[in-house]
Design a protein around this motif. Sequence first.
Motif: not given
Length: 675
Positions: A56-58, A60-64, A399, A464
């Motif tokens: 997870y990429d905190y 970009k708030q998406k799975a990596d 956030n 990324d």
Amino acid sequence: MPQRSCLAALAAALFLAGCASQPSAEQPRAQPLPDGLRADIAVLETTDLHSNVLSYDYYKQKADPTLGFERTVTLIRKAREQFTNSLLFDAGDTIQGSVLADYQARVQKPGCGEELAIYKVMDAVGYDGGTIGNHEFNYGLPFLSQVTGTPMNVDGGATQRCVGPRYPLVLANVYSARDGKPIFQPWTIVQRKIAAFTPDGSKLSVPLKIAIIGFTPPPIMQWDKQNLEGKVTVTGVVEAAQKYLPEIQAQHPDLVIAILHGGMNTSPYTSDMENGGWYLAGVPGIDVLLMGHEHTEFPGTRFEHMQDVDDEHGFVRGVPAVMGGFFGKDLGVIRLAMLRQQGHWTIDKTKTFSQVRPICPPMLVAGKPTVSASNCVPADPQVALVVGKLQQATIDYVNTPIGQSTVRMSSYFADEGDMSALAPVNAAQIDFVQHELATAHPELANGPVLAAAAAFRNGFGGADDYTDVQPGPLTLRSAADLYFYPNTLSAVKIDGAALKAWLEKSAERFNRIDPNATGEQQLINSKYPGFNFDQIQGGINYVIDVSQPAGQRIEKLNYQGKPVTASQTFVVVTNNYRASGGGRFPGLDGSNIVLTSPDGTREILAQWLKAHPTLNADDLPRSSWRFARLKARGTVVFTSASDKQPAAEADGLHNIRQLHDNGDGTAVYAIDLSY
């Protein structure tokens, strides 16, 4: 001890049942083992996980899917299925490095009876041992003492034994300043049962006695000076090995494994050498070497020309060795072929080899090895169940709103002169120190205050791995994206000559460009890490001439429009790592620090952003440097994320154009230095 949720407890139980190798309670056989026995043992290694538990990429708030321990676990399972006998070790930099780690260390600290998330998952997998990396010290000795379950006789060290990992942590070269004793056990013996085979193919279950000894980089005393000075002392890795190996040998182990949070350097040995693996391999008595810290792989082409190193089969000075990448991207594997001879286990080096197994095996795209998310191994589903609640709490925390921005701040072209992601860091640092100097050092309060920052997310970790804060709402996640590491702030007093030397050292980030060469030339020196390319702001301007040799590249160094003189006094704000000697910058060894802050630079940045609720370009210092104009006959190239030329244009870099897409999220760009 606080109770975990039923789901998490069930997940951990299932995890252990399906994945962990457990120590045997049986005692070693009384009768001697016959010569001629053979056994294959897989020595598995993770290193530099940096608390990347999930893919997870905190920021970009998406799975990596290209990183994360949850995928390394899949490789561990497969290796254990492949090899009858296996051992699993970790080489450090484990508890720090992700937003989840910072949340546990800074915001929602675990109680004494609660295990740290990364250790909880690693226990579920089943490790046989590990060591301590340099980043383990970033949160201070009290935190480290607690979460590792290690009482320490140091200032702030825990006196009670809290919950730590269930596997042993060993560290031989760090000692308490109070009593001179190691703060961790320097070595230990791990006893396991293994399957061995007689020459006629009969299978026996036999004991194996493994000694493990651990080491961390000696420069921690500079890098974490504020956490360690006066509390611990450090020795070189070779000296520590020589000190404890006689004790280890007295226990008659079958195998001695050195776990080093460090890589390899063949420069003349010193006791403060950061990457002492090559020399450690030469210490008699070490049978296997596990390495880390360098965020690269061994075996690998980076080491192909190193003396006495077999970068194909994985030997360092005749010792089987491996370095398993970083961020959970890889698993290090040594296939150790053991042979019983003359009453002792020996290593059959003709049948032993090392390899690094990636979670995302590269595919050939247009004839080039390319990493694709579609080719990554699946995540082990149990990991997310174990840390699910903490993961959501971390996401909710980052956030938290702190303001708005009308400007885009990115690091795609930080090496080429786009300072948009560094400007807010430098602005916040200058503002903080100017305020503090008024009371701490009034004699310096009216003098020049500069700030240095580097792009920590510069593509090293893949396509990324760049900062990209878009215009719009700003959150704590934005501050974490802009400032990746949990450094604290320090300010140093230097003169103009030292300022120029600082910039000259930074400019080693670039290769020397020959204007008469007709072929492609790489702008970036890949051996010089991006986090050491400091860019300094605060009223200065300078030019970098990449056609000149290193040390002679800084030209037209001005402060407020006037040439900087060698004796001119400056206060430069930086981080504790740099101010204390990290990166070996000239004139920076901790002796000229005039101000330190217990607050993290990231927290100082967040407060500055809150004080500018609508961030505009006018709030940020202007870019302070440019390349000297150079007409090159060939093409000067570099790599960044693909399709980002519009971002370069928007930030005024009109001399950059994308040449071709690499197919892995990155692209090759050309830069025209004649602009």
